[in-house]
Motif scaffolding. Structure first.
Motif, mmCIF file in Angstrom:
data_model
loop_
_atom_site.group_PDB
_atom_site.id
_atom_site.type_symbol
_atom_site.label_atom_id
_atom_site.label_comp_id
_atom_site.label_asym_id
_atom_site.label_seq_id
_atom_site.Cartn_x
_atom_site.Cartn_y
_atom_site.Cartn_z
ATOM 1 N N ASN A 110 40.642 45.310 45.699
ATOM 2 C CA ASN A 110 41.366 44.564 46.835
ATOM 3 C C ASN A 110 41.308 43.010 46.416
ATOM 4 O OD1 ASN A 110 42.785 44.564 49.302
ATOM 5 N ND2 ASN A 110 40.772 43.936 50.531
ATOM 6 N N GLN A 111 40.430 42.594 45.930
ATOM 7 C CA GLN A 111 40.216 41.205 45.467
ATOM 8 C C GLN A 111 41.287 40.893 44.388
ATOM 9 O OE1 GLN A 111 35.740 41.902 44.374
ATOM 10 N NE2 GLN A 111 36.202 39.733 44.333
ATOM 11 N N VAL A 112 41.457 41.914 43.483
ATOM 12 C CA VAL A 112 42.716 41.500 42.603
ATOM 13 C C VAL A 112 44.060 41.371 43.303
ATOM 14 C CG1 VAL A 112 43.853 42.369 40.543
ATOM 15 C CG2 VAL A 112 41.375 42.529 40.846
ATOM 16 N N ARG A 113 44.228 42.344 44.236
ATOM 17 C CA ARG A 113 45.711 42.493 45.175
ATOM 18 C C ARG A 113 45.849 41.127 45.739
ATOM 19 N NH1 ARG A 113 46.942 43.249 50.079
ATOM 20 N NH2 ARG A 113 44.762 43.874 50.705
ATOM 21 N N LEU A 114 44.875 40.615 46.479
ATOM 22 C CA LEU A 114 44.806 39.416 47.285
ATOM 23 C C LEU A 114 45.113 38.100 46.684
ATOM 24 C CD1 LEU A 114 42.155 40.280 50.191
ATOM 25 C CD2 LEU A 114 44.789 40.220 50.464
ATOM 26 N N GLY A 115 44.137 38.139 45.420
ATOM 27 C CA GLY A 115 44.154 36.973 44.658
ATOM 28 C C GLY A 115 45.693 36.930 43.866
ATOM 29 N N ARG A 116 46.191 37.944 43.389
ATOM 30 C CA ARG A 116 47.586 37.747 42.820
ATOM 31 C C ARG A 116 48.551 37.304 43.758
ATOM 32 N NH1 ARG A 116 47.324 42.789 38.636
ATOM 33 N NH2 ARG A 116 45.741 41.797 37.253
ATOM 34 N N LEU A 117 48.613 37.986 45.212
ATOM 35 C CA LEU A 117 49.302 37.546 45.924
ATOM 36 C C LEU A 117 49.384 36.108 46.579
ATOM 37 C CD1 LEU A 117 51.236 38.382 48.448
ATOM 38 C CD2 LEU A 117 49.224 38.918 49.866
ATOM 39 N N ALA A 118 48.287 35.512 46.612
ATOM 40 C CA ALA A 118 47.977 34.084 46.699
ATOM 41 C C ALA A 118 48.834 33.500 45.833
ATOM 42 C CB ALA A 118 46.572 33.687 47.075
ATOM 43 N N VAL A 119 48.488 33.680 44.578
ATOM 44 C CA VAL A 119 49.307 33.107 43.511
ATOM 45 C C VAL A 119 50.632 33.287 43.645
ATOM 46 C CG1 VAL A 119 49.655 32.859 40.697
ATOM 47 C CG2 VAL A 119 47.566 33.180 41.934
ATOM 48 N N ASP A 120 51.171 34.322 44.054
ATOM 49 C CA ASP A 120 52.804 34.717 44.089
ATOM 50 C C ASP A 120 53.337 33.849 45.118
ATOM 51 O OD1 ASP A 120 52.667 36.762 42.128
ATOM 52 O OD2 ASP A 120 52.361 38.242 43.395
ATOM 53 N N LEU A 121 52.333 33.562 46.143
ATOM 54 C CA LEU A 121 52.878 32.661 47.176
ATOM 55 C C LEU A 121 52.729 31.109 47.020
ATOM 56 C CD1 LEU A 121 51.319 34.758 50.401
ATOM 57 C CD2 LEU A 121 53.733 34.794 49.875
ATOM 58 N N GLY A 122 52.319 30.823 46.126
ATOM 59 C CA GLY A 122 52.434 29.271 45.833
ATOM 60 C C GLY A 122 50.868 28.823 45.423
ATOM 61 N N ALA A 123 49.807 29.313 45.459
ATOM 62 C CA ALA A 123 48.537 28.752 45.044
ATOM 63 C C ALA A 123 48.496 28.429 43.777
ATOM 64 C CB ALA A 123 47.363 29.846 45.216
ATOM 65 N N ASP A 124 47.725 27.267 43.564
ATOM 66 C CA ASP A 124 47.571 26.688 42.070
ATOM 67 C C ASP A 124 46.157 27.270 41.523
ATOM 68 O OD1 ASP A 124 50.062 25.013 41.865
ATOM 69 O OD2 ASP A 124 49.076 24.154 43.651
ATOM 70 N N ILE A 125 45.249 27.490 42.337
ATOM 71 C CA ILE A 125 43.904 27.670 42.198
ATOM 72 C C ILE A 125 43.538 28.470 43.351
ATOM 73 C CG2 ILE A 125 41.484 26.701 41.702
ATOM 74 C CD1 ILE A 125 42.944 23.986 40.995
ATOM 75 N N VAL A 126 42.638 29.674 42.835
ATOM 76 C CA VAL A 126 42.205 30.674 43.937
ATOM 77 C C VAL A 126 40.529 30.739 43.331
ATOM 78 C CG1 VAL A 126 42.056 32.936 44.639
ATOM 79 C CG2 VAL A 126 44.426 31.956 44.006
ATOM 80 N N ILE A 127 40.053 30.597 44.447
ATOM 81 C CA ILE A 127 38.335 30.541 44.052
ATOM 82 C C ILE A 127 37.867 31.473 45.550
ATOM 83 C CG2 ILE A 127 36.211 29.145 44.369
ATOM 84 C CD1 ILE A 127 37.866 26.807 43.606
ATOM 85 N N GLY A 128 37.066 32.438 44.891
ATOM 86 C CA GLY A 128 36.434 33.322 45.827
ATOM 87 C C GLY A 128 34.881 33.368 45.887
ATOM 88 N N HIS A 129 34.434 33.928 46.837
ATOM 89 C CA HIS A 129 32.949 34.018 47.157
ATOM 90 C C HIS A 129 32.547 35.164 47.971
ATOM 91 C CE1 HIS A 129 34.732 31.835 50.581
ATOM 92 N NE2 HIS A 129 33.490 32.410 51.223
ATOM 93 N N ASN A 130 31.227 35.473 48.403
ATOM 94 C CA ASN A 130 30.923 36.515 49.284
ATOM 95 C C ASN A 130 29.977 37.556 48.431
ATOM 96 O OD1 ASN A 130 30.504 38.277 51.348
ATOM 97 N ND2 ASN A 130 31.869 39.624 50.178
ATOM 98 N N SER A 131 30.100 37.829 47.055
ATOM 99 C CA SER A 131 29.363 38.872 46.322
ATOM 100 C C SER A 131 27.859 38.447 46.061
ATOM 101 C CB SER A 131 30.152 39.246 45.222
ATOM 102 O OG SER A 131 30.176 38.132 44.206
ATOM 103 N N HIS A 132 27.703 37.203 46.315
ATOM 104 C CA HIS A 132 26.472 36.559 46.040
ATOM 105 C C HIS A 132 26.096 36.406 44.296
ATOM 106 C CE1 HIS A 132 25.103 36.720 50.384
ATOM 107 N NE2 HIS A 132 25.578 37.952 50.329
#
Length: 243
Positions: A110-132
């Motif tokens: 699900n992370q891969v799906r959302l991250g790639r979607l953000a790029v497709d929509l126009g993000a220049d950088i995607v940064i995640g967190h939560n896993s610790h």
């Protein structure tokens, strides 16, 4: 929101009082998706934040902003489409942040799906967190997706024993250079964050661990990063102007 709306508002007031900008939460959905624009050296950089949908949070905790209710924006396609494309028009560089994935784990689909979607929509950088714990990097359409920076300062000992390899027991500091609105270079600096070891004082990881960390976390995407002392480096088009 672990401490309710009062905790969220108290955090916002503390940040406002210290002159620190923030994004990804608000007194209503409109505020939560407003984002933050920072101008640096004539460059307008926009920031947006989303939280993955977890059924338990939807059912048991009022974390997600809806209409006039306070909270954080849910990472769902329709909201991402309107929010990301809306801020994209106002900035030179757009950074999208996600609270996603599973605690003490490698990257989830699900992370891969959302991250790639953000790029497709126009993000220049995607940064995640939560896993610790830190996670790897994917380069998608020449855009870096940093799936998890892991912990920096964190107020509990954590559950790093769930991860079999101690190389997972680290976080990243990201140092990103922007050129012509795009991420031209990403440096990742590993830090030791297992509080049972560092006693709530994060520190630079031992330099000799860097290669093993990269091989472990970047394997899913075969992302190539060079070693520059204590840093792992990716450069756009493989051209490093510092060398």
């Amino acid at each position: 929101l672990d401490y309710g709306v009062a905790g969220m508002l108290d955090t916002q007031q503390a940040l406002d009082g210290s002159g620190i900008g923030y994004f990804g939460a608000g007194n209503n959905l409109g505020e939560a998706v407003q984002g933050k624009i920072v101008e640096v050296a004539g460059l307008r950089v926009g920031f947006l934040g989303f939280m993955q949908r977890w059924s338990g949070y939807v059912r048991d905790y009022p974390f997600y902003a809806t209409g006039d209710l306070p909270g954080v924006p849910m990472a769902e396609r329709r909201l991402m489409e309107t929010t990301i494309t809306g801020l994209r028009e106002q900035v030179d560089t757009l950074v999208v942040s996600f609270h996603w994935g599973r605690n003490y784990s490698d990257i989830r689909a699900n992370q891969v799906r959302l991250g790639r979607l953000a790029v497709d929509l126009g993000a220049d950088i995607v940064i995640g967190h939560n896993s610790h714990n830190l996670q790897g990097v994917e380069i998608y359409r020449d855009v870096p997706i940093l799936y998890s920076l892991g912990n920096f300062t964190f107020g509990t000992e954590g559950s790093f024993d769930k991860l079999p390899d101690p190389l997972w027991h680290h976080g990243w500091i990201a140092d990103i250079r922007i050129e012509s609105g795009r991420a031209a270079q990403v440096d990742l600096i590993p830090i030791a964050t297992n509080n049972r070891v560092v006693a709530f004082q994060p520190r630079l990881a031992d330099a000799h661990l860097l290669r093993g960390i990269l091989e472990l976390v970047n394997a899913p995407f075969a992302t190539s990063m060079s070693e520059q002392g204590q840093r792992a480096r990716w450069v756009l088009n493989g051209r490093d102007p510092n060398l």
